[in-house]
Enzyme design. Structure first.
Site, short mmCIF file in Angstrom:
data_model
loop_
_atom_site.label_atom_id
_atom_site.label_comp_id
_atom_site.label_asym_id
_atom_site.label_seq_id
_atom_site.Cartn_x
_atom_site.Cartn_y
_atom_site.Cartn_z
N ASP A 44 57.73 12.71 14.26
CA ASP A 44 58.97 13.37 13.53
C ASP A 44 59.11 12.88 12.41
OD1 ASP A 44 61.70 13.44 12.50
OD2 ASP A 44 62.96 12.76 14.13
N GLY A 54 70.53 22.06 14.13
CA GLY A 54 69.20 22.57 15.06
C GLY A 54 70.07 22.33 16.72
N LYS A 58 68.06 0.76 4.55
CA LYS A 58 67.98 0.98 2.92
C LYS A 58 69.66 0.45 3.06
CE LYS A 58 66.10 0.22 -1.22
NZ LYS A 58 65.43 1.45 -2.28
N HIS A 117 50.75 -23.56 38.69
CA HIS A 117 50.13 -23.90 37.23
C HIS A 117 48.49 -22.51 36.95
CE1 HIS A 117 52.42 -27.58 36.15
NE2 HIS A 117 51.97 -28.29 38.14
N GLU A 130 59.01 -22.09 44.37
CA GLU A 130 59.30 -21.41 43.41
C GLU A 130 59.66 -20.19 43.43
OE1 GLU A 130 61.42 -23.55 41.16
OE2 GLU A 130 59.75 -25.54 40.84
N ARG A 184 29.94 -12.56 34.93
CA ARG A 184 30.82 -13.99 35.01
C ARG A 184 32.45 -13.81 35.34
NH1 ARG A 184 29.17 -16.47 29.19
NH2 ARG A 184 31.01 -15.79 28.05
#
Length: 502
Positions: A120, A31, A132, A266, A318, A498
């Site tokens: 596809d 195609g 494979k 942290h 940092e 909560r």
């Protein structure tokens, strides 16, 4: 030698095909790929001339034929060679396929029927066959590999190179199938959930959370994380802990519409502030807990200008992350803070679900994305919060939502004055926040991410001068807690929602 090329993404196709022809390959195609090759003046044979059968069903069937798959699956074996000759077949030495753009169709909101048409079938089938049989066939699915494939063909293709291409082909089809399965799932939490991950390009982690842990950074295929894919403008390479803290800071700062600054240590907020501009927000957030801010990660929800950059002088950081950093500010960071990692983060993709790891599996859950305006607030005390207290309760509620349980946050006039996180007892979290606040607790409000099992937090907060509290409610002793507030002249609001965070 023969190469079968059938690609949706035609990036680099002409140059790659020209290189194959120069190496002596005969080109076979389908195609649109055939038309592109012919337009480039390259000799090409249509696949129907190989199969002796036309494309049918609107192109759904064109390569699903024994003459194609025998050529892809024939091993370098005398018996296979004999069978090929007996049936007038030939082997295919290279397969170049990338798949119909299914993910793009879904992303642009195409109809269900159009998405199905973009699944596809022939492409994955051929790719799996070639992968494979990679010792006999080169499976190529990524235009980024074209030049490496041509170099290998010119100098000699190693078994390792073939295996790498085979791995890539199977990973490609697996991710493709995972996207299709996710699209077709009818349940919110289907019986099988497939997560496709890919290494974040250009990021090499020295280690994980600790130096003895080897690590790599992955992103969900097709997704962009605001911090994960941020542009690192300056500073040392990022480590995992830098990413984790930067994401925590960025997620919290995005909760606010006003100019805001968040400092994280942290993964826990240690200083958060609203202000009229980023510089003032930074100064207020830093002054909340200047000790914890040292070595922290800072995030802004507004572009960082030179004044804001210079205001960070004297505080070791940092990471700094913002939606943009002015050129003058970036130049200052590069000169004065060359090790500081400066990131520009975009909006990214906030998927409705998130995944949390467990040994051998994951928790899949909705994101905790509920907004203050969506809550059904209940004013449970005799005294109703003042307008300023209500604004501060909203602010503190957003901050405590991003702190590790058990957590308590004190705030006043749009700035945190005390934070207690990660405690095994709620009263300990409150005591830590009150200790952190000191005299600043007077007139402040308090937010808790979960309910109060006892009235001890209320009494400790009142003794320090806290005037109002927001918490989810729902404990057995809620009435005792409310009575304590009324006795002490405090206002309390229940959210009914909560925010445990582990």
């Amino acid at each position: 030698m023969r190469a079968l090329l059938s690609v949706s993404d035609k990036t680099g196709l002409e140059e790659f095909a020209q290189g194959l022809v120069e190496l002596g390959f005969e080109l076979i195609s389908t195609g649109g790929t055939q038309k592109a090759l012919e337009a480039a003046g390259l000799p090409v044979t249509h696949v129907s001339q190989v199969t002796g059968f036309p494309e049918i069903l609107g192109g759904r069937v064109k390569t699903l034929h024994p003459r194609i798959h025998a050529g892809l699956l024939a091993a370098k074996d005398p018996a296979h060679e004999a069978e090929l000759r007996a049936h007038g077949l030939f082997r295919i030495d290279l397969l170049c396929v990338n798949l119909y753009p299914f993910q793009k169709a879904v992303a642009r909101g195409a109809s269900f029927e159009e998405c199905l048409e973009n699944i596809d079938i022939g492409g994955p089938t051929m790719l799996r066959a070639a992968a494979k049989n990679h010792e006999a066939v080169l499976p190529v699915c990524d235009p980024g590999d074209y030049q490496a494939v041509l170099r290998a063909l010119r100098t000699g293709v190693s078994s390792e190179f073939r295996r790498r291409l085979a791995y890539k082909a199977f990973a490609h089809t697996a991710a493709y199938d995972a996207a299709i399965a996710d699209f077709l799932a009818l349940e919110k939490f289907p019986p099988t959930k497939l997560l496709a991950l890919e290494r974040v390009p250009g990021v090499e982690l020295r280690y994980g959370e600790n130096p003895h842990q080897e690590a790599a950074l992955y992103a969900q295929v097709g997704q962009r994380g605001p911090v994960l894919n941020a542009r690192v403008c300056s500073g040392k390479p990022m480590g995992f802990n830098n990413y984790a803290d930067a994401e925590a800071a960025w997620a919290l700062v995005q909760e606010f519409e006003q100019p805001a600054c968040v400092i994280v240590k942290h993964a826990n907020p240690c200083g958060v502030a609203l202000a009229d501009d980023p510089q003032a927000a930074w100064e207020r957030a830093r002054d909340t807990d200047s000790l914890s801010a040292f070595g922290g990660v800072v995030a802004f929800n507004r572009p960082v200008d030179l004044g804001t950059a210079q205001a960070t002088r004297g505080t070791f950081l940092e990471v700094l992350v913002a939606p943009a950093v002015d050129p003058e500010a970036l130049a200052w960071f590069r000169q004065k803070k060359p090790d500081l990692r400066v990131l520009e983060a975009g909006p990214g993709d906030f998927e409705p679900q998130e995944y949390r790891p467990l040994m051998g599996g994951f928790l899949a859950q909705d994101r905790d994305g509920r907004r203050w305006e969506e809550l059904e607030l209940t004013y449970v005390t005799e005294r109703i919060p003042t307008p300023q207290e209500l604004l501060d309760l909203k602010f503190a509620w957003y901050v405590v939502k991003h702190a590790r349980s058990n957590s308590v946050v004190l705030a006043r006039e749009g700035v945190t004055v005390g934070v207690g996180t990660g405690a095994v007892s709620r009263i300990w979290a409150a005591e830590r926040a009150l200790q952190n606040a000191g005299d600043r607790a007077k007139g402040a409000v308090l937010a808790s991410e979960a309910f109060f099992p006892f009235d001890d937090v209320v009494r400790a907060a009142a003794a320090a001068g806290v005037s109002a509290i927001v918490q989810p409610g729902g404990a057995k002793r809620d009435e005792e807690v409310i009575r304590a507030c009324n006795e002490l002249g405090m206002a309390m609001v229940f959210t009914g929602s909560r925010h445990f965070r582990h």
